[in-house]
Design an enzyme around this catalytic site. Structure first.
Site, short mmCIF file in Angstrom:
data_model
loop_
_atom_site.label_atom_id
_atom_site.label_comp_id
_atom_site.label_asym_id
_atom_site.label_seq_id
_atom_site.Cartn_x
_atom_site.Cartn_y
_atom_site.Cartn_z
N HIS A 1 -47.17 -45.95 11.56
CA HIS A 1 -45.95 -45.20 11.23
C HIS A 1 -44.77 -45.57 12.13
CE1 HIS A 1 -44.73 -41.08 9.35
NE2 HIS A 1 -43.70 -41.90 9.40
N ARG B 1 -35.01 -34.44 -11.38
CA ARG B 1 -34.68 -35.59 -10.52
C ARG B 1 -35.89 -36.53 -10.38
NH1 ARG B 1 -31.07 -31.77 -8.19
NH2 ARG B 1 -32.59 -30.98 -6.70
N ASP C 1 -46.19 -41.89 -1.66
CA ASP C 1 -46.09 -42.17 -0.23
C ASP C 1 -46.33 -40.88 0.56
OD1 ASP C 1 -45.02 -44.10 1.96
OD2 ASP C 1 -43.99 -42.20 2.33
N GLY D 1 -41.72 -40.12 -2.74
CA GLY D 1 -41.75 -39.73 -1.33
C GLY D 1 -42.19 -38.28 -1.21
N SER E 1 -38.42 -36.17 -4.32
CA SER E 1 -37.80 -35.02 -4.98
C SER E 1 -38.87 -34.02 -5.35
CB SER E 1 -37.04 -35.46 -6.24
OG SER E 1 -36.46 -34.30 -6.83
N TRP F 1 -42.13 -36.44 2.12
CA TRP F 1 -41.83 -35.85 3.44
C TRP F 1 -40.99 -34.58 3.26
CZ3 TRP F 1 -36.80 -36.44 6.18
CH2 TRP F 1 -36.85 -35.90 7.49
N ILE G 1 -41.48 -48.32 -7.59
CA ILE G 1 -40.96 -46.97 -7.30
C ILE G 1 -42.15 -46.07 -6.96
CG2 ILE G 1 -39.67 -44.97 -8.16
CD1 ILE G 1 -38.36 -46.76 -10.21
N SER H 1 -44.29 -49.74 9.85
CA SER H 1 -43.11 -48.94 9.52
C SER H 1 -42.29 -48.75 10.80
CB SER H 1 -43.54 -47.58 8.95
OG SER H 1 -42.41 -46.83 8.60
N ASN H 2 -40.99 -48.88 10.67
CA ASN H 2 -40.06 -48.68 11.79
C ASN H 2 -40.23 -49.71 12.91
OD1 ASN H 2 -38.75 -46.19 10.84
ND2 ASN H 2 -40.79 -45.30 11.06
N TYR I 1 -47.15 -35.60 7.49
CA TYR I 1 -46.29 -34.89 6.52
C TYR I 1 -46.92 -33.59 6.03
CZ TYR I 1 -43.66 -39.29 5.77
OH TYR I 1 -42.92 -40.43 5.90
N LYS J 1 -50.17 -43.10 6.56
CA LYS J 1 -49.72 -43.75 7.80
C LYS J 1 -50.45 -43.21 9.03
CE LYS J 1 -45.20 -43.81 5.58
NZ LYS J 1 -44.87 -42.54 4.95
N1 NAP Z 1 -41.79 -44.25 7.47
C1 NAP Z 1 -40.96 -43.31 7.90
O1 NAP Z 1 -40.74 -43.14 9.12
C2 NAP Z 1 -40.26 -42.43 6.92
C3 NAP Z 1 -39.15 -41.67 7.32
C4 NAP Z 1 -38.50 -40.89 6.36
C5 NAP Z 1 -38.96 -40.87 5.05
N2 NAP Z 1 -40.08 -41.58 4.70
C6 NAP Z 1 -40.63 -41.55 3.30
O2 NAP Z 1 -39.58 -41.86 2.40
C7 NAP Z 1 -39.43 -40.80 1.46
C8 NAP Z 1 -37.98 -40.70 1.00
O3 NAP Z 1 -37.11 -40.46 2.08
P1 NAP Z 1 -36.38 -39.06 2.32
O4 NAP Z 1 -37.20 -37.96 1.80
O5 NAP Z 1 -35.99 -39.04 3.75
O6 NAP Z 1 -35.01 -39.19 1.54
P2 NAP Z 1 -34.46 -39.55 0.07
O7 NAP Z 1 -35.58 -39.86 -0.85
O8 NAP Z 1 -33.38 -40.52 0.27
O9 NAP Z 1 -33.78 -38.18 -0.34
C9 NAP Z 1 -34.52 -37.04 -0.68
C10 NAP Z 1 -33.57 -35.89 -0.91
O10 NAP Z 1 -32.69 -36.23 -1.98
C11 NAP Z 1 -32.75 -35.25 -3.03
N3 NAP Z 1 -32.80 -36.04 -4.29
C12 NAP Z 1 -33.85 -36.68 -4.82
N4 NAP Z 1 -33.51 -37.36 -5.92
C13 NAP Z 1 -32.19 -37.13 -6.10
C14 NAP Z 1 -31.25 -37.57 -7.07
N5 NAP Z 1 -31.59 -38.36 -8.08
N6 NAP Z 1 -29.97 -37.14 -6.94
C15 NAP Z 1 -29.61 -36.33 -5.92
N7 NAP Z 1 -30.44 -35.89 -4.96
C16 NAP Z 1 -31.72 -36.29 -5.05
C17 NAP Z 1 -34.02 -34.48 -2.79
O11 NAP Z 1 -33.84 -33.12 -3.11
P3 NAP Z 1 -34.70 -32.42 -4.29
O12 NAP Z 1 -36.12 -32.37 -3.82
O13 NAP Z 1 -34.07 -31.08 -4.42
O14 NAP Z 1 -34.53 -33.28 -5.51
C18 NAP Z 1 -34.25 -34.61 -1.28
O15 NAP Z 1 -33.60 -33.60 -0.56
C19 NAP Z 1 -39.92 -39.58 2.25
O16 NAP Z 1 -40.14 -38.45 1.44
C20 NAP Z 1 -41.15 -40.17 2.89
O17 NAP Z 1 -42.21 -40.26 1.95
C21 NAP Z 1 -40.71 -42.39 5.60
#
Ligand code: NAP
Length: 337
Positions: free
Chosen positions: A110, A277, A43, A18, A272, A20, A15, A162-163, A48, A77
């Protein structure tokens, strides 16, 4: 914290935090809270804008002797404006400087496609019709060779992608001296990426799930930054199966989704900024989903229809030869609805 062993021999916590879509001052607080809760994996990415606050917080922890650098796993990245051999070391050096570190644990390319960027701000250059300026003869294999050199120089412990899609990963694996250790892709209950996960297992590549909760809030970001939105943005946390399992195990929907991916052997990096959270997302090891419940979650997979990040908000990216999600397009290059 559970870890996996990468093909490079290094350990990666299953774990990570994140980072971003966050303001630097919020990230300092989030990283502080995460380290206090036991996170050891963070990460980030060149684009970012969170490398500096992460570096600052970690530096304080190290100088206060609360942590050692070798206890941490930091991923960053290579941006899509630096996706060419001659830029790899330059961008890595900039990230290391921002992070105040002399190595990162994992450096990822990335995205497989590449744009031309402003030499001062590093923002992608856009044409008058607001399409992005594509660097369309980038060679991902030559870029990978430069990534390998960074391992040899000791600036990164492990390298990955990635991707990238199945064909691109095969191309890299065929010609690499150092195989990718990690593939970071969008992965959650609606996009379970079973084929890619199998391919990675065959190559001993660990999969990291980005947007493991379905990235609630991403659509408002797409709209405000790119004037782009997805129809029917998914609410995976609100799906009745997820909610029922949360009730059954006395956990939250987020914990069910993260545990599900971890039980599949997949690393998760939920983002988060909320201290409760942040704590909740790492507290997933006091229960185990039984096989029937794993199957119920497996059944939520929508395949390609579940994808949130097709990167079509970068106007014109689908014309890049290395655009990885051609299956998202109709024959005349439009997005499948
Ligand atoms: N390689 C790539 O191209 C790429 C693309 C996208 C993302 N990423 C990486 O992956 C990480 C995670 O992806 P993500 O940020 O897109 O989405 P995610 O982690 O799926 O969701 C984050 C969102 O969910 C909320 N959240 C967090 N924990 C929660 C919980 N237990 N219950 C309900 N809501 C919750 C957060 O709000 P709060 O802050 O208010 O808790 C935030 O708005 C990114 O931050 C980044 O580091 C990489």
């Amino acid at each position: 914290m559970k870890s996996v062993t990468l093909n490079s021999g290094h350990q990666m916590p299953m774990i990570g935090l994140g980072t971003w879509r966050a303001q630097p001052e919020d990230i300092e607080k989030a990283v502080e809270a995460a380290l206090n809760d036991g996170y050891r994996h963070i990460d980030t990415a060149f684009n970012y804008n969170t490398e500096e606050p992460i570096g600052k917080t970690i530096k304080n922890w190290i100088s206060d002797e609360k942590i050692k650098r070798e206890d941490l796993f930091i991923t960053t990245k290579l941006p899509n404006v630096g996706n060419r051999p001659e830029d790899v070391e330059k961008f890595l050096e900039m990230s290391l400087k921002r992070l105040q570190m002399n190595y990162v644990d994992l450096y990822l390319i990335h995205m497989p496609f590449s744009f031309w960027g402003d030499p001062e701000t590093f923002a992608p250059l856009v044409n008058e019709d607001s399409t992005f300026q594509l660097h369309d003869d980038n060679d991902i294999v030559s870029t990978w060779r430069e990534m390998e050199k960074q391992v040899e120089k000791g600036k990164v412990k492990s390298i990955g992608l990635s991707n990238f899609n199945i064909e691109q990963i095969e191309r890299i694996c065929r010609s690499s001296k150092i195989k990718p250790a990690v593939l970071q892709i969008e992965l959650h209950a609606y996009l379970q990426q079973k084929e890619l996960v199998e391919q990675c297992k065959r190559h001993d590549i660990i999969v990291t799930a980005y947007s493991p909760l379905g990235s609630p809030g991403a659509n408002s970001h797409f709209i405000s930054k790119y004037n782009y939105s997805l129809n029917n943005f998914p609410d995976i946390l609100g799906h009745p199966t997820v909610r029922n399992l949360a009730q059954k195990y006395a956990k939250t929907p987020g914990q069910i989704l993260l545990r599900y991916s971890n039980q599949r052997g997949i690393v998760v990096i939920p983002k988060s900024l909320n201290p409760n959270r942040i704590k909740e997302n790492i507290d997933i090891y006091d229960f185990e989903l039984i096989e029937d419940d794993m199957q119920a979650l497996a059944n939520l997979d929508k395949g390609e229809e579940g994808r949130i990040f097709d990167f079509l908000f970068f106007k014109g990216v689908e014309k890049h030869p290395e655009y990885p999600f051609k299956q998202r397009l109709t024959e005349d290059g439009k997005r499948l609805s």
